[in-house]
Scaffold this active site. Structure first.
Site, PDB file in Angstrom:
ATOM      1  N   TYR A   1     -35.012  62.431-105.384  1.00  0.00           N
ATOM      2  CA  TYR A   1     -36.431  62.301-105.036  1.00  0.00           C
ATOM      3  C   TYR A   1     -36.687  60.971-104.339  1.00  0.00           C
ATOM      4  O   TYR A   1     -37.342  60.920-103.297  1.00  0.00           O
ATOM      5  CB  TYR A   1     -37.266  62.410-106.310  1.00  0.00           C
ATOM      6  CG  TYR A   1     -38.739  62.127-106.133  1.00  0.00           C
ATOM      7  CD1 TYR A   1     -39.596  63.116-105.659  1.00  0.00           C
ATOM      8  CD2 TYR A   1     -39.276  60.880-106.459  1.00  0.00           C
ATOM      9  CE1 TYR A   1     -40.954  62.864-105.502  1.00  0.00           C
ATOM     10  CE2 TYR A   1     -40.635  60.626-106.310  1.00  0.00           C
ATOM     11  CZ  TYR A   1     -41.463  61.616-105.833  1.00  0.00           C
ATOM     12  OH  TYR A   1     -42.806  61.358-105.687  1.00  0.00           O
TER      13      TYR A   1
ATOM     14  N   LYS B   1     -38.162  60.218-100.467  1.00  0.00           N
ATOM     15  CA  LYS B   1     -39.407  59.491-100.223  1.00  0.00           C
ATOM     16  C   LYS B   1     -39.162  58.301 -99.294  1.00  0.00           C
ATOM     17  O   LYS B   1     -40.025  57.945 -98.485  1.00  0.00           O
ATOM     18  CB  LYS B   1     -40.024  59.055-101.546  1.00  0.00           C
ATOM     19  CG  LYS B   1     -40.592  60.220-102.350  1.00  0.00           C
ATOM     20  CD  LYS B   1     -41.607  61.007-101.538  1.00  0.00           C
ATOM     21  CE  LYS B   1     -42.231  62.139-102.296  1.00  0.00           C
ATOM     22  NZ  LYS B   1     -43.270  62.850-101.512  1.00  0.00           N
TER      23      LYS B   1
ATOM     24  N   ASP C   1     -42.928  78.957 -99.255  1.00  0.00           N
ATOM     25  CA  ASP C   1     -41.663  78.298 -99.540  1.00  0.00           C
ATOM     26  C   ASP C   1     -41.334  77.404 -98.341  1.00  0.00           C
ATOM     27  O   ASP C   1     -41.018  77.902 -97.255  1.00  0.00           O
ATOM     28  CB  ASP C   1     -40.576  79.349 -99.752  1.00  0.00           C
ATOM     29  CG  ASP C   1     -39.202  78.744-100.018  1.00  0.00           C
ATOM     30  OD1 ASP C   1     -39.066  77.506 -99.984  1.00  0.00           O
ATOM     31  OD2 ASP C   1     -38.258  79.528-100.260  1.00  0.00           O
TER      32      ASP C   1
ATOM     33  N   ASN D   1     -47.539  66.740 -98.395  1.00  0.00           N
ATOM     34  CA  ASN D   1     -47.689  66.261 -99.759  1.00  0.00           C
ATOM     35  C   ASN D   1     -46.743  66.934-100.746  1.00  0.00           C
ATOM     36  O   ASN D   1     -46.400  66.351-101.766  1.00  0.00           O
ATOM     37  CB  ASN D   1     -49.148  66.474-100.200  1.00  0.00           C
ATOM     38  CG  ASN D   1     -49.351  66.205-101.673  1.00  0.00           C
ATOM     39  OD1 ASN D   1     -49.212  65.075-102.137  1.00  0.00           O
ATOM     40  ND2 ASN D   1     -49.680  67.255-102.420  1.00  0.00           N
TER      41      ASN D   1
ATOM     42  N   THR E   1     -50.966  62.353-113.259  1.00  0.00           N
ATOM     43  CA  THR E   1     -50.868  63.731-112.806  1.00  0.00           C
ATOM     44  C   THR E   1     -49.841  64.459-113.662  1.00  0.00           C
ATOM     45  O   THR E   1     -49.211  63.879-114.542  1.00  0.00           O
ATOM     46  CB  THR E   1     -50.423  63.795-111.333  1.00  0.00           C
ATOM     47  OG1 THR E   1     -49.064  63.334-111.235  1.00  0.00           O
ATOM     48  CG2 THR E   1     -51.318  62.938-110.440  1.00  0.00           C
TER      49      THR E   1
END
Length: 249
Positions: free
Chosen positions: A154, A158, A58, A85, A189
């Site tokens: 998100y 980034k 975690d 990643n 993906t």
């Protein structure tokens, strides 16, 4: 021998990166959420003959992170290479997103990168680690350039990954540590499962790209290999776009 930590190693991109670094001769310390995906990656990497540690982790738990990095140094060697990643990407309309959900994305995608870089960086200063081996790569995203609806948290993290990359490259460079980022485009993906019609999305991606095909995780992994290897010895603080010419910077 280099010792590389790869987070998010159970996903398609993380798996390809781990396999490529194993082929490059690295010992691998792999982590992801608990599940079969991490074990499958570890098995593939071992098939290259690499030494492997695979541990569910975690990234928001400092005690778990401390234990993991200590284990890497004890069982393999001090970390020479870090690939940040791991990321989560809940799709929630910005005006409806609970603060708690944003905080979770931030803790994993931004604070997790920061903390892993700190722990890895401390080990990279071990006298046994050669200057040319001290490398970090942060995985960013094409979304930080154009923004994506329902992915504001998100996208923000980034963008932060690239800013963190520049700051660490500046601060850690005098210690021989190189820090770069890779910004993937839309790779096929599991992340694309958020779209109702993945085939239509794929056609849309190809239409926007200059190269009229989908990229492969192995092609992204090749760029990570370059940035963590000797051929990029004078490259730091950079963000490399790997998106088939969708976004050009």
């Amino acid at each position: 021998m280099r010792t590389a930590v790869v987070t998010g190693a159970g996903g398609s991109l993380g798996r390809a990166i781990a396999q490529r670094l194993a082929a490059d001769g690295c010992a691998l310390a792999l982590t992801d959420l608990p599940g079969d995906a991490l074990d499958e990656t570890a098995a593939l990497v071992r098939s290259h003959g690499a030494q492997v540690i695979a541990a569910p982790l975690d990234l928001t738990d400092d005690a778990e992170l401390d234990t993991f990095f200590t284990r890497v140094a004890d069982e393999l060697a001090p970390v020479t290479t870090l690939v940040n990643n791991a990321a989560i990407y809940p799709t929630v309309a910005f005006l409806e997103m609970p603060v708690e959900k944003y905080d979770e994305v931030h803790r994993v995608n931004q604070r997790g990168y920061w903390r892993c870089a700190q722990l890895a960086g401390r080990q990279m200063l071990d006298p046994a680690v050669a200057d040319e081996q001290r490398t970090m790569v942060n995985i960013a995203s094409i979304t930080m350039h154009g923004g994506w609806a329902d992915l504001a948290a998100y996208v923000a993290t980034k963008g932060a990954a690239t800013s963190l990359t520049r700051a660490l490259a500046r601060e850690l460079g005098p210690q021989g540590i190189r820090v770069n980022a890779v910004s993937p485009g839309a790779f096929p993906t599991a992340a694309e499962e958020i779209y109702d019609d993945p085939e239509a999305y794929s056609r849309q991606v190809i239409e926007r790209q200059s190269l009229k095909r989908r990229g492969t995780p192995a092609e992204l992994a090749a760029v990570v290999s370059f940035l963590t290897g000797p051929d990029s010895a004078f490259v730091t603080g950079q963000t490399i776009e790997v998106n088939g010419g969708w976004v050009m910077t």
